[in-house]
Structures are given as structure tokens and as C-alpha cells.
Scaffold this active site. Structure first.
Site, PDB file in Angstrom:
ATOM      1  N   CYS A  94       0.816  -1.216   0.000  1.00 32.76           N
ATOM      2  CA  CYS A  94       0.000   0.000   0.000  1.00 32.76           C
ATOM      3  C   CYS A  94       0.854   1.273   0.000  1.00 32.76           C
ATOM      4  O   CYS A  94       1.426   1.603  -1.022  1.00 32.76           O
ATOM      5  CB  CYS A  94      -0.996  -0.048   1.151  1.00 32.76           C
ATOM      6  SG  CYS A  94      -2.425   1.005   0.856  1.00 32.76           S
ATOM      7  N   HIS A 191      -3.524  -5.642   2.409  1.00 28.08           N
ATOM      8  CA  HIS A 191      -3.173  -5.758   3.823  1.00 28.08           C
ATOM      9  C   HIS A 191      -3.677  -7.112   4.297  1.00 28.08           C
ATOM     10  O   HIS A 191      -4.252  -7.879   3.547  1.00 28.08           O
ATOM     11  CB  HIS A 191      -3.872  -4.667   4.639  1.00 28.08           C
ATOM     12  CG  HIS A 191      -3.436  -3.282   4.313  1.00 28.08           C
ATOM     13  ND1 HIS A 191      -2.246  -2.759   4.739  1.00 28.08           N
ATOM     14  CD2 HIS A 191      -4.044  -2.297   3.604  1.00 28.08           C
ATOM     15  CE1 HIS A 191      -2.141  -1.504   4.320  1.00 28.08           C
ATOM     16  NE2 HIS A 191      -3.216  -1.201   3.622  1.00 28.08           N
TER      17      HIS A 191
HETATM   18  N1  GLN Z   1      -1.800   6.884   2.139  1.00 25.72           N
HETATM   19  C1  GLN Z   1      -2.009   5.994   1.037  1.00 25.72           C
HETATM   20  C2  GLN Z   1      -3.383   6.128   0.400  1.00 25.72           C
HETATM   21  O1  GLN Z   1      -4.345   6.438   1.067  1.00 25.72           O
HETATM   22  C3  GLN Z   1      -1.745   4.546   1.469  1.00 25.72           C
HETATM   23  C4  GLN Z   1      -2.742   4.031   2.488  1.00 25.72           C
HETATM   24  C5  GLN Z   1      -2.342   2.720   3.124  1.00 25.72           C
HETATM   25  O2  GLN Z   1      -1.170   2.366   3.187  1.00 25.72           O
HETATM   26  N2  GLN Z   1      -3.316   1.989   3.628  1.00 25.72           N
HETATM   27  O3  GLN Z   1      -3.520   5.910  -0.776  1.00 25.72           O
END
Ligand code: GLN
Length: 240
Positions: A94, A191
Site C-alpha cells: 500500500c 493488507h
Molecule cells: N496513504 C495511502 C493512500 O491512502 C496509502 C494508504 C495505506 O497504506 N493503507 O492511498
């Protein structure tokens, strides 16, 4: 760092560790140890130098602010770039996935990424939140991907990388493809933590870093139950 053991680095747990990213480190180390592979694990915080001599690097998810800071520090440090140039494997999740690319957005601002993966990310109109499922690039020989996604970014995969999977549930990069890979770098929006839900990806990283063609099978019956439950729970792909 010893040279005999498999060295695994978890990058910046103080900045990038949403949704149980430590689990990826634990699972990799456990699956190596269960095969009799000696392992050393390192948790490198964002105020430490990034070692360039490890075999596998893990970088996790995070909110926009910590994500931007992590990218700045990794760019200034250079250790991860050196490790990749030496042939290290990387699993990025992510925020960690987005920041390996050329650019990404955090808190409305375009940020420079590390340029280690030919991707770039912008923002979608909605957050992508929920179960994620995909059929992984057949060249990797892995069973379907399952995970949980929560991100505002949308990701474009360039010519020098390939999508990790074709989306069959959820959004991933853009509702069509999910994640990316090139060489020994993997990126995913999954995740879960990703390796708890996809132990075959852990074994791929172990094979890449040990050079083994195959690894002794482990009893994955509990994991298979979890995977079946989650794969069934995933909603069909919906428009971005
Ligand atoms: N900040 C990034 C987004 O919202 C990644 C989010 C995350 O790692 N869950 O796209």
C-alpha cells in the site's frame, strides 16, 4: 549482519505499520525457520541508516504524512536502492508500494517516490476500502491473492513493471489490475497482513532469496481455511 543467515529487514515500523505489517516479518521468519533456514530479522526505524546487505526488505502501509516522510528519508538514505541493485527482494504494501514508484500523492501534494518500481500513483474520487481479490500473474505461479485494502491512491503500472494480479474483487490499482512486480520487487494493496493471507508469496520471496527451486511443504490447513473464507467473502470488482 552475518552472511550465513537469511537477513530480513522491516523498513520503518515507526512510520509504516498499519493493519499488522509486523505479521509479514513474523510469517517470513517462521516459514524460513520451519525449513531449517537460519534467519536474522532487523527492524530499522526511520532515524537509523538503512542497511544495504539484507536479502529481503519489507515495507508496509501508512497514512499520507508518514508515507511522505518515509519516502524522503529513504531517498536521502540510499540504502534500499543499493540493496535492490545488489539483487535483494522487496515486498511493499500500500503506502510502501506507492512510494517505490516515481510519484504519489499525500495530503494533496505530489511527492517524489524512490523510482524502484515503474508505477505512479494519483488520487481516486473515492477511497477503496474492503476485501481485495485477484488472479496473480501466471508467470509467478501463485494461487489467487486475497487481502484487505484501504487507500485513496490509484496506481498506473508502466512498461517496466507488470501488474501483480487481475482484480476479481475490490479495486487494487484501478479496478482492473492490482499491485505490480518487476525483478524481485513485489507491490500490492493487500493488507491482512498480506503474507498471513498469502503464504505462497512468502515462499516466493524465500525462494528468490535462497535460490531454492522448491521448499519443503508446510501444514497450511488453517491458512487454507482462512483463505477460502476470505476469497468467498470478497465482493465482485466494482467500477472505480
Ligand atoms: N496513504 C495511502 C493512500 O491512502 C496509502 C494508504 C495505506 O497504506 N493503507 O492511498
Amino acid at each position: 549482519m552475518s552472511t550465513e543467515a537469511l537477513r530480513i529487514v522491516w523498513i520503518y515500523p515507526d512510520l509504516l505499520s498499519t493493519y499488522g505489517d509486523r505479521g509479514n516479518l513474523l510469517i517470513l521468519a517462521r516459514r524460513a525457520a520451519d525449513r531449517g533456514i537460519p534467519v536474522e530479522t532487523y527492524e530499522i526505524r526511520s532515524d537509523q541508516r538503512m542497511p544495504n546487505g539484507a536479502d529481503i526488505y519489507l515495507i508496509g502501509g501508512g497514512e499520507d504524512g508518514p508515507q511522505a516522510l518515509a519516502a524522503q528519508r529513504l531517498l536521502a538514505d540510499g540504502g534500499l536502492h543499493q540493496a535492490v541493485a545488489r539483487g535483494a527482494s522487496v515486498l511493499s504494501i500500500c503506502a510502501g508500494y506507492q512510494l517505490l514508484g516515481h510519484s504519489f500523492y499525500a495530503k494533496g501534494a505530489k511527492c517524489a517516490g524512490l523510482g524502484l518500481l515503474d508505477i505512479s500513483s494519483d488520487r481516486g474520487e473515492t477511497r477503496a476500502v474492503g476485501e481485495l481479490r485477484g488472479d496473480i500473474d501466471p508467470r509467478l505461479g501463485l494461487p489467487p491473492l486475497t487481502g484487505f485494502e484501504n487507500h485513496g491512491g490509484r496506481t498506473h503500472v508502466g512498461q517496466h513493471a507488470a501488474p501483480l494480479a487481475r482484480v476479481t474483487g475490490g479495486i487494487g490499482n484501478d479496478g482492473q489490475t492490482e499491485g505490480a512486480w518487476a525483478g524481485k520487487i513485489l507491490g500490492t494493496y493487500s493488507h491482512g497482513p498480506a503474507l498471513a493471507r498469502n503464504p505462497a508469496i512468502a515462499d516466493l520471496l524465500l525462494r528468490w532469496s535462497t535460490g531454492a527451486d522448491r521448499l519443503a511443504p508446510l501444514d497450511d490447513s488453517w491458512t487454507e481455511q482462512l483463505r477460502n473464507e476470505r476469497l468467498t467473502a470478497a465482493s465482485p470488482a466494482r467500477p472505480v
